[in-house]
Design a protein around this motif. Sequence first.
Motif, PDB file in Angstrom:
ATOM      1  N   UNK A 129      91.145  -8.185-137.318  1.00  0.00           N
ATOM      2  CA  UNK A 129      89.954  -8.428-138.128  1.00  0.00           C
ATOM      3  C   UNK A 129      88.691  -8.608-137.299  1.00  0.00           C
ATOM      4  N   UNK A 130      88.799  -8.569-135.991  1.00  0.00           N
ATOM      5  CA  UNK A 130      87.653  -8.826-135.111  1.00  0.00           C
ATOM      6  C   UNK A 130      86.679  -7.647-135.141  1.00  0.00           C
ATOM      7  N   UNK A 131      85.445  -7.900-135.566  1.00  0.00           N
ATOM      8  CA  UNK A 131      84.446  -6.825-135.602  1.00  0.00           C
ATOM      9  C   UNK A 131      84.021  -6.401-134.199  1.00  0.00           C
ATOM     10  N   UNK A 132      84.291  -7.256-133.194  1.00  0.00           N
ATOM     11  CA  UNK A 132      83.958  -6.936-131.800  1.00  0.00           C
ATOM     12  C   UNK A 132      85.199  -6.506-131.020  1.00  0.00           C
ATOM     13  N   UNK A 133      86.183  -6.021-131.719  1.00  0.00           N
ATOM     14  CA  UNK A 133      87.467  -5.649-131.118  1.00  0.00           C
ATOM     15  C   UNK A 133      87.291  -4.680-129.944  1.00  0.00           C
ATOM     16  N   UNK A 134      88.043  -4.951-128.872  1.00  0.00           N
ATOM     17  CA  UNK A 134      88.103  -4.058-127.713  1.00  0.00           C
ATOM     18  C   UNK A 134      89.548  -3.622-127.507  1.00  0.00           C
TER      19      UNK A 134
ATOM     20  N   UNK B  11      87.456  -1.863-145.047  1.00  0.00           N
ATOM     21  CA  UNK B  11      86.763  -2.510-143.933  1.00  0.00           C
ATOM     22  C   UNK B  11      87.456  -2.203-142.606  1.00  0.00           C
ATOM     23  N   UNK B  12      88.591  -1.468-142.648  1.00  0.00           N
ATOM     24  CA  UNK B  12      89.182  -0.903-141.435  1.00  0.00           C
ATOM     25  C   UNK B  12      88.689   0.540-141.297  1.00  0.00           C
ATOM     26  N   UNK B  13      88.262   0.901-140.113  1.00  0.00           N
ATOM     27  CA  UNK B  13      87.674   2.227-139.904  1.00  0.00           C
ATOM     28  C   UNK B  13      88.371   3.068-138.843  1.00  0.00           C
ATOM     29  N   UNK B  14      89.303   2.476-138.113  1.00  0.00           N
ATOM     30  CA  UNK B  14      90.007   3.214-137.056  1.00  0.00           C
ATOM     31  C   UNK B  14      91.436   2.715-136.941  1.00  0.00           C
ATOM     32  N   UNK B  15      92.286   3.590-136.444  1.00  0.00           N
ATOM     33  CA  UNK B  15      93.642   3.203-136.044  1.00  0.00           C
ATOM     34  C   UNK B  15      93.785   3.506-134.566  1.00  0.00           C
TER      35      UNK B  15
ATOM     36  N   UNK C 161      91.901  -1.277-137.061  1.00  0.00           N
ATOM     37  CA  UNK C 161      90.826  -2.155-136.609  1.00  0.00           C
ATOM     38  C   UNK C 161      89.551  -1.866-137.397  1.00  0.00           C
ATOM     39  N   UNK C 162      88.602  -2.775-137.325  1.00  0.00           N
ATOM     40  CA  UNK C 162      87.392  -2.661-138.123  1.00  0.00           C
ATOM     41  C   UNK C 162      86.326  -1.724-137.531  1.00  0.00           C
ATOM     42  N   UNK C 163      86.113  -1.691-136.210  1.00  0.00           N
ATOM     43  CA  UNK C 163      85.064  -0.798-135.680  1.00  0.00           C
ATOM     44  C   UNK C 163      85.384   0.677-135.919  1.00  0.00           C
ATOM     45  N   UNK C 164      84.358   1.468-136.132  1.00  0.00           N
ATOM     46  CA  UNK C 164      84.513   2.922-136.245  1.00  0.00           C
ATOM     47  C   UNK C 164      84.794   3.514-134.868  1.00  0.00           C
ATOM     48  N   UNK C 165      85.308   4.748-134.801  1.00  0.00           N
ATOM     49  CA  UNK C 165      85.474   5.393-133.495  1.00  0.00           C
ATOM     50  C   UNK C 165      84.176   5.441-132.696  1.00  0.00           C
TER      51      UNK C 165
END
Length: 253
Positions: free
Chosen positions: A36-41, A59-63, A74-78
């Motif tokens: 759920x971390x919007x700053x996911x790395x 609200x998930x934009x990438x796998x 994860x939440x961030x887009x590619x």
Amino acid sequence: MSYFMDLEPNCRQQVEQQGYLIPDELELDEVVPANEDTEFLPDWDHVLAIINCADAQSHYNSIILYDDQRLLKVRPTPNRLLKRLRKHFPMDYYNDIRHTMAKALKMKRGVPYVCRDFWLMPAGPVVATNRSWFRWQYKRDIWDFPDNCSRVIVDHHLVLQWPMSRRSVEFRQELCKAIAGFIKQQTALICPTFDMADLGEHHSEETLKKLMIKIEKYKRGLILGKVGFMECTDEVDDDLNHYRYGQLPETEF
């Protein structure tokens, strides 16, 4: 042996029966683990693919697919994930690769990310201004091209199918090699050329060494500026100066 244990059971069974995974056909609800971390790395050293889900109205934009078959939605887009490559690697995708090297090489589309042995090439079409990405391990991956699509065997056991023709894959591979070759060419220019004696006889050896370091770094900065780098940070300077691209064989380019 079971594969892709992070997939919902029915999906995992289907993948095992057909013998390969089609990343771009994965649905978000078929992947169980989530972050759920919007700053996911991501753990970039083990990323195998970034799968675009930006059009899924979630609200998930990438796998993220890792090389040990772990999957994570994860939440961030590619696109956002690509911007965060700089947090792990010395090269920035947008400034150093797209706006500098790609322009120097007259690349207009399909620009990959290349840093050391991390070669990330676009895979499949642009959807919702984003696209999927695949890490091409150029010395090890084995490719096959059935029915106008592409299957790649990773580490002799993991098979992925991408919606790309042979021509499209080979085009992307050539772009990866061109970027790597450009980096290697510029790295060859970055080397000390001063001799200690050229700096005079009235300085201590320790002072001369410090002066040499400053002169060499300044010279490397000038060279990088000439080829278009936006900024010569300590990380970029260190990465190039230590010849980390010297292992790339000449025959690759």
